[in-house]
Design a protein around this motif. Structure first.
Motif, PDB file in Angstrom:
ATOM      1  N   ARG A 130       0.871  -1.397   0.035  1.00  0.00           N
ATOM      2  CA  ARG A 130      -0.146  -0.062  -0.030  1.00  0.00           C
ATOM      3  C   ARG A 130       0.892   1.206   0.098  1.00  0.00           C
ATOM      4  O   ARG A 130       1.951   1.514   0.802  1.00  0.00           O
ATOM      5  CB  ARG A 130      -0.943  -0.042   1.198  1.00  0.00           C
ATOM      6  CG  ARG A 130      -1.947   1.043   1.113  1.00  0.00           C
ATOM      7  CD  ARG A 130      -2.999   0.751   2.141  1.00  0.00           C
ATOM      8  NE  ARG A 130      -4.179   1.552   2.137  1.00  0.00           N
ATOM      9  CZ  ARG A 130      -5.086   1.641   3.092  1.00  0.00           C
ATOM     10  NH1 ARG A 130      -5.381   0.621   3.689  1.00  0.00           N
ATOM     11  NH2 ARG A 130      -6.263   2.428   3.091  1.00  0.00           N
ATOM     12  N   VAL A 131       0.516   2.227  -0.791  1.00  0.00           N
ATOM     13  CA  VAL A 131       1.225   3.459  -0.932  1.00  0.00           C
ATOM     14  C   VAL A 131       0.676   4.569  -0.057  1.00  0.00           C
ATOM     15  O   VAL A 131       1.311   5.175   0.588  1.00  0.00           O
ATOM     16  CB  VAL A 131       1.453   3.932  -2.555  1.00  0.00           C
ATOM     17  CG1 VAL A 131       1.956   5.274  -2.468  1.00  0.00           C
ATOM     18  CG2 VAL A 131       2.073   2.784  -3.173  1.00  0.00           C
ATOM     19  N   HIS A 132      -0.723   4.743  -0.375  1.00  0.00           N
ATOM     20  CA  HIS A 132      -1.392   5.750   0.241  1.00  0.00           C
ATOM     21  C   HIS A 132      -2.154   5.155   1.432  1.00  0.00           C
ATOM     22  O   HIS A 132      -3.086   4.749   1.562  1.00  0.00           O
ATOM     23  CB  HIS A 132      -2.351   6.605  -0.495  1.00  0.00           C
ATOM     24  CG  HIS A 132      -1.768   6.916  -1.748  1.00  0.00           C
ATOM     25  ND1 HIS A 132      -1.648   6.051  -2.945  1.00  0.00           N
ATOM     26  CD2 HIS A 132      -1.393   8.364  -2.187  1.00  0.00           C
ATOM     27  CE1 HIS A 132      -1.077   6.909  -4.072  1.00  0.00           C
ATOM     28  NE2 HIS A 132      -0.873   8.236  -3.345  1.00  0.00           N
ATOM     29  N   ASN A 133      -1.331   5.135   2.692  1.00  0.00           N
ATOM     30  CA  ASN A 133      -2.012   4.595   3.950  1.00  0.00           C
ATOM     31  C   ASN A 133      -2.142   5.479   5.011  1.00  0.00           C
ATOM     32  O   ASN A 133      -1.209   5.897   5.812  1.00  0.00           O
ATOM     33  CB  ASN A 133      -0.956   3.578   4.311  1.00  0.00           C
ATOM     34  CG  ASN A 133      -1.313   2.575   5.453  1.00  0.00           C
ATOM     35  OD1 ASN A 133      -2.360   2.369   5.451  1.00  0.00           O
ATOM     36  ND2 ASN A 133      -0.447   1.722   5.831  1.00  0.00           N
ATOM     37  N   LEU A 134      -3.437   5.837   5.358  1.00  0.00           N
ATOM     38  CA  LEU A 134      -3.728   6.674   6.367  1.00  0.00           C
ATOM     39  C   LEU A 134      -3.727   5.843   7.920  1.00  0.00           C
ATOM     40  O   LEU A 134      -3.916   4.771   7.787  1.00  0.00           O
ATOM     41  CB  LEU A 134      -5.210   7.250   6.061  1.00  0.00           C
ATOM     42  CG  LEU A 134      -5.369   8.036   4.969  1.00  0.00           C
ATOM     43  CD1 LEU A 134      -6.983   8.245   5.031  1.00  0.00           C
ATOM     44  CD2 LEU A 134      -4.694   9.145   5.013  1.00  0.00           C
TER      45      LEU A 134
END
Length: 230
Positions: A130-134
């Motif tokens: 995962r790249v965009h990981n909140l």
């Protein structure tokens, strides 16, 4: 009353104490103001994926719509990561060496696709990173945003120009609040949400368009804590 004087041997400790305080302040500045800044922590994050999938080719050159792979983005909170079956629709492996492929055979013999083919034959999911990981305590709903006319570009940048996907935006709390305070620049016609290279015509009035859309769809982004922290 006799005045108290510290022994002379304590003088070096003043220098050590001053250096410790100065060094502590510098460390606090570095870790509190620089290292933990969203620009330092997040922007540019680019993990190595198990397969060198090029968005520049698929979304850019071939003009594949984002929804072909991320097919839940308009209906769910999360934009689905494509299963191996989606890749196999185009990159089917051969049933046996030199034999035919049961589906489309785009680069069927490419070594780069070996992990995809292995995943297909073994029935195991690809371990995409995962790249965009909140953070887990942050709630974000993709469907609510894209159905309001917020394009993928606003949060992910020009994915269609990336050979390897990286995080292009901060995705910090302050960054999100700034958009909620004034979403007008990020709104576009819903049919162009996944058209990443869309540009309005010269006579386009963005503020008038945004005002109409917000009135018709009752778009009024909230900024209280419970919106994202549930």
């Amino acid at each position: 009353m006799q005045r108290f004087l510290f022994p002379r041997w304590t003088n070096p400790f003043l220098t050590v104490l001053g250096a410790a305080l100065g060094g502590g302040g510098l460390v606090a500045l570095i870790f509190g103001g620089l290292v933990t800044d969203p620009e330092t922590l997040n922007v540019g994050y680019q993990p190595e994926q198990p397969v060198p999938f090029s968005h520049a080719i698929h979304a850019g050159q071939l003009k594949m719509d984002c929804r072909y792979c991320h097919n839940t983005v308009f209906d769910a909170a999360h934009a689905a990561v494509p299963p191996t079956a989606t890749c196999i629709n185009c990159h089917s492996p051969r049933e046996k060496e030199g034999g035919p492929t049961p589906r489309a055979a785009v680069h069927a013999d490419s070594r780069k696709l070996t992990p995809i083919h292995a995943s297909w034959f073994e029935g195991k999911s690809m371990q995409w990173k995962r790249v965009h990981n909140l953070p887990e305590f942050v709630y974000f709903n993709h469907a609510a945003h894209v159905n309001s006319g917020v394009s993928c570009v606003s949060c992910h940048g020009r994915i269609d120009q990336m050979e390897e996907v990286y995080q292009a935006k901060q995705l910090s709390m302050a960054w999100c609040i700034e958009c909620h305070q004034n979403p007008n620049p990020h709104l576009r016609p819903k049919e162009f949400v996944t058209k990443l290279d869309w540009e309005p015509s010269p006579e386009w009035d963005q503020e008038a368009f945004a005002a109409d859309v917000r009135r018709e769809q009752h778009i009024d982004p909230k900024r209280n804590c419970a919106v994202c922290h549930r």
